[in-house]
Write a protein that holds these residues in place. Structure first.
Motif, short mmCIF file in Angstrom:
data_model
loop_
_atom_site.label_atom_id
_atom_site.label_comp_id
_atom_site.label_asym_id
_atom_site.label_seq_id
_atom_site.Cartn_x
_atom_site.Cartn_y
_atom_site.Cartn_z
N THR A 1 3.07 -4.40 -16.30
CA THR A 1 2.95 -4.30 -14.84
C THR A 1 3.34 -5.61 -14.16
OG1 THR A 1 0.58 -4.82 -14.95
CG2 THR A 1 1.21 -2.49 -14.94
N ALA A 2 3.14 -6.73 -14.84
CA ALA A 2 3.58 -8.01 -14.26
C ALA A 2 5.10 -8.05 -14.15
CB ALA A 2 3.08 -9.17 -15.10
N GLY A 3 5.78 -7.48 -15.14
CA GLY A 3 7.23 -7.41 -15.07
C GLY A 3 7.68 -6.58 -13.89
N MET A 4 7.01 -5.46 -13.66
CA MET A 4 7.36 -4.61 -12.54
C MET A 4 7.08 -5.32 -11.21
SD MET A 4 6.29 -0.69 -11.66
CE MET A 4 4.55 -1.06 -11.51
N ARG A 5 5.91 -5.97 -11.14
CA ARG A 5 5.57 -6.71 -9.92
C ARG A 5 6.61 -7.77 -9.63
NH1 ARG A 5 2.62 -11.73 -9.23
NH2 ARG A 5 1.74 -11.86 -7.12
N ASN A 6 6.99 -8.54 -10.65
CA ASN A 6 7.96 -9.61 -10.45
C ASN A 6 9.29 -9.06 -9.98
OD1 ASN A 6 10.30 -11.39 -11.78
ND2 ASN A 6 8.58 -12.71 -11.28
N TRP A 7 9.71 -7.93 -10.55
CA TRP A 7 10.97 -7.30 -10.14
C TRP A 7 10.92 -6.87 -8.68
CZ3 TRP A 7 11.74 -1.54 -10.40
CH2 TRP A 7 13.02 -1.19 -9.95
N ILE A 8 9.82 -6.25 -8.26
CA ILE A 8 9.72 -5.77 -6.88
C ILE A 8 9.68 -6.95 -5.91
CG2 ILE A 8 8.28 -4.51 -5.23
CD1 ILE A 8 9.89 -2.76 -7.15
N LEU A 9 9.00 -8.02 -6.27
CA LEU A 9 8.99 -9.20 -5.39
C LEU A 9 10.39 -9.78 -5.27
CD1 LEU A 9 5.69 -11.00 -6.49
CD2 LEU A 9 6.04 -9.45 -4.56
N ASN A 10 11.12 -9.80 -6.36
CA ASN A 10 12.51 -10.27 -6.30
C ASN A 10 13.39 -9.29 -5.53
OD1 ASN A 10 13.29 -12.83 -7.99
ND2 ASN A 10 11.63 -11.82 -9.13
#
Length: 241
Positions: free
Chosen positions: A162-171
Motif C-alpha cells: 500500500t505504501a507503493g500505491m500511495r507513493n505512486w498516487i502522490l507522484n
C-alpha cells in the motif's frame, strides 16, 4: 451527466460515496466481486433516481476488471471519477496472510501487491488516457493509513504494497498538475462505522466530495482510532468499502 466508478463498492463507504456523488447528479458504476452485495447497494442508490450499474469483477483478475470498466463506460458513459478502495475477503487473507516486519519475505509481499497495488495500476491506466484527452477527471485511491502516515509493524507486508500505491498516487498528483486531471490518496486510520463522527461512512464520503471539488490536496488522512489500536492488532487493510 457525470459518472463515478467505485471499485471495491461495499455496504459502508462505497454506498456512502455513491450516495454523496449521486446527490450531485452523478451516475454510479459499482465494481466488486460479489454481485449480491453490489445489487443491494445499487437498489439503495437507484431509489433516488440515479442511474446505477452493477459490474462484478475480482481486482486480482485484471482482464475481468478492465472488462467491468469497459462495460461501465458503454452503459453510463466516460468515467469522470474513479474511486479505488478494494477490501480483502477472508479468503484473500488466508491466501496472502498478514506478516510482521521481522517475518517479511519476497512471496509475502508479492501476494499483497497482487491484491492491492496491481489492480489499482490497471484501473487507473484504463481511465487516465480518456481523462487526459478530455482535460478533466478525478482519481481517488484509498488505503489503510499504514501506507505511510502510521507505522503498524504487525502487518508490514501489506504496508509495503500500500505504501507503493500511495507513493505512486502522490507522484501522479504532481505529474498531473496543469492537465485538468486530479489524483489524491486517502489514508484511512479508522474502523469505518465503528468509532466517532470522523469514522462514519457519510463523513468520509463528504471528504471525498470535497477532494473532488477542491482539487488541491494530494492526500487526506482520516484518523479516528482508539488508543489501543496497536494492541487490538490493527490490520492495515482496505476496510470493505
Amino acid at each position: 451527466m457525470s459518472t463515478i466508478a467505485i471499485i471495491g463498492a461495499g455496504p459502508q463507504l462505497g454506498r456512502a460515496i455513491g450516495r454523496r456523488f449521486a446527490a450531485e447528479g452523478f451516475d454510479v458504476a459499482l465494481i466488486a466481486r460479489t454481485r449480491t452485495t453490489l445489487e443491494a447497494v445499487a437498489e439503495d442508490l437507484s431509489g433516488a433516481g440515479t442511474r446505477v450499474g452493477v459490474f462484478p469483477a475480482d481486482i486480482t483478475d485484471r482482464s475481468a476488471l478492465l472488462a467491468a470498466l469497459t462495460a461501465a463506460e458503454e452503459r453510463l458513459g466516460p468515467i469522470d471519477v474513479l474511486e479505488y478502495s478494494p477490501a480483502p475477503a477472508p479468503a484473500d487473507l488466508r491466501r496472502a496472510p498478514l506478516v510482521e516486519a521481522t517475518e517479511v519475505t519476497v512471496d509475502s509481499v508479492l501476494d499483497q501487491m497482487d491484491l492491492y497495488l496491481l489492480g489499482g495500476i490497471a484501473a487507473v491506466r484504463h481511465v487516465l488516457p480518456g481523462m487526459l484527452e478530455r482535460g478533466t477527471g478525478t482519481v481517488l485511491v484509498s488505503s489503510g493509513a499504514g501506507s505511510g502516515p502510521l507505522i503498524v509493524p504487525q502487518v508490514a507486508n501489506v504496508q509495503i504494497a500500500t505504501a507503493g500505491m500511495r507513493n505512486w498516487i502522490l507522484n501522479l498528483h504532481a505529474a498531473l498538475s496543469g492537465t485538468g486531471v486530479y489524483a489524491a490518496h486517502v489514508a484511512i486510520a479508522a474502523y469505518i462505522g465503528q468509532g466517532g463522527h470522523d469514522s462514519q461512512p457519510e463523513t468520509i464520503a463528504d471528504a471525498y466530495w470535497r477532494l473532488h471539488t477542491g482539487r488541491t490536496e494530494a492526500e487526506l488522512v482520516v484518523q479516528d482510532l482508539p488508543d489501543d489500536y496497536l494492541e487490538r492488532g490493527l490490520a492495515d487493510k482496505f476496510t470493505e468499502s
